[in-house]
Design a protein around this motif. Sequence first.
Motif, PDB file in Angstrom:
ATOM      1  N   ALA A 119     -50.435 -17.385  43.625  1.00  0.00           N
ATOM      2  CA  ALA A 119     -50.858 -17.585  44.960  1.00  0.00           C
ATOM      3  C   ALA A 119     -51.326 -19.067  45.070  1.00  0.00           C
ATOM      4  O   ALA A 119     -51.065 -19.866  46.052  1.00  0.00           O
ATOM      5  CB  ALA A 119     -51.794 -17.051  45.540  1.00  0.00           C
ATOM      6  N   LEU A 122     -48.420 -21.671  44.545  1.00  0.00           N
ATOM      7  CA  LEU A 122     -47.450 -21.599  45.598  1.00  0.00           C
ATOM      8  C   LEU A 122     -47.973 -22.351  46.944  1.00  0.00           C
ATOM      9  O   LEU A 122     -47.338 -22.690  47.464  1.00  0.00           O
ATOM     10  CB  LEU A 122     -47.192 -20.106  45.902  1.00  0.00           C
ATOM     11  CG  LEU A 122     -46.178 -19.179  44.865  1.00  0.00           C
ATOM     12  CD1 LEU A 122     -45.991 -17.921  45.211  1.00  0.00           C
ATOM     13  CD2 LEU A 122     -44.844 -19.904  44.738  1.00  0.00           C
ATOM     14  N   THR A 123     -49.240 -22.169  47.169  1.00  0.00           N
ATOM     15  CA  THR A 123     -49.865 -22.863  48.158  1.00  0.00           C
ATOM     16  C   THR A 123     -49.543 -24.220  48.133  1.00  0.00           C
ATOM     17  O   THR A 123     -49.269 -25.057  48.957  1.00  0.00           O
ATOM     18  CB  THR A 123     -51.375 -22.536  48.209  1.00  0.00           C
ATOM     19  OG1 THR A 123     -51.382 -20.979  48.623  1.00  0.00           O
ATOM     20  CG2 THR A 123     -52.120 -23.222  49.554  1.00  0.00           C
ATOM     21  N   ALA A 149     -47.952 -17.982  50.684  1.00  0.00           N
ATOM     22  CA  ALA A 149     -48.211 -18.041  49.387  1.00  0.00           C
ATOM     23  C   ALA A 149     -48.733 -16.260  48.682  1.00  0.00           C
ATOM     24  O   ALA A 149     -48.242 -16.153  47.636  1.00  0.00           O
ATOM     25  CB  ALA A 149     -49.112 -18.856  48.960  1.00  0.00           C
TER      26      ALA A 149
END
Length: 215
Positions: A119, A122-123, A149
């Motif tokens: 996460a 992805l952010t 994300a």
Amino acid sequence: MSVIRQPGVLGRTTRQRVVGLTAALSAAALETLAVAIWFGLVVGSRTTSTALAGLGILFCGALLRAGVFGATVNELGELLEPRRLGAATILTGGWIVWLLLAEQIGGQEGVVLATLALAIVLTAQFEYERRVFGHRSIRDTSFTPIVPAVLLAVGASALLGSAWFIDWTLTSPPIALEITTVVIRIEAVQLGGVVFGLFAFIAHQRRFQRLLSHC
């Protein structure tokens, strides 16, 4: 004044929704296909050839997804330009770190920590795409893609959990055709892939809609 009295506003909003949905579906399809094939190649009996093949598929999928994002929020551009290669490299590295971290820690704790790490990556990757691909109005927005994300990472955890913790297969009775007999076989990991694809679509749809609203 009501937007019904402003057909230009209403038309623009409708176009944004259509473009956002189309882009989200394309990005989710590319991501699901690439991640699912890569995951299927490396999660089982891993060899050098399968690892390299999976890495190539994962990178190509990430590159195409970056192309979809760039074409949606700005313009098409060159697929192999450095900034798209950079976005694809970050995304590919995030998926590799996710799986290696889950395997190294193991169990449910490994899935949770790997999901959290994914996460975060992805952010950062979504934010990178926004800043290098978006036109000025999108680059200046304060939208931080944490929720998309997290949604995508949760979908990934469902895929990993279906392969590690759920051991069942649903098999249909033999279906007689004219020249052969067919048996439909559905495994848990296949359903995990469907769940991942659904979360990927929701994540990308949310991200595109928020960004396109600033165009």
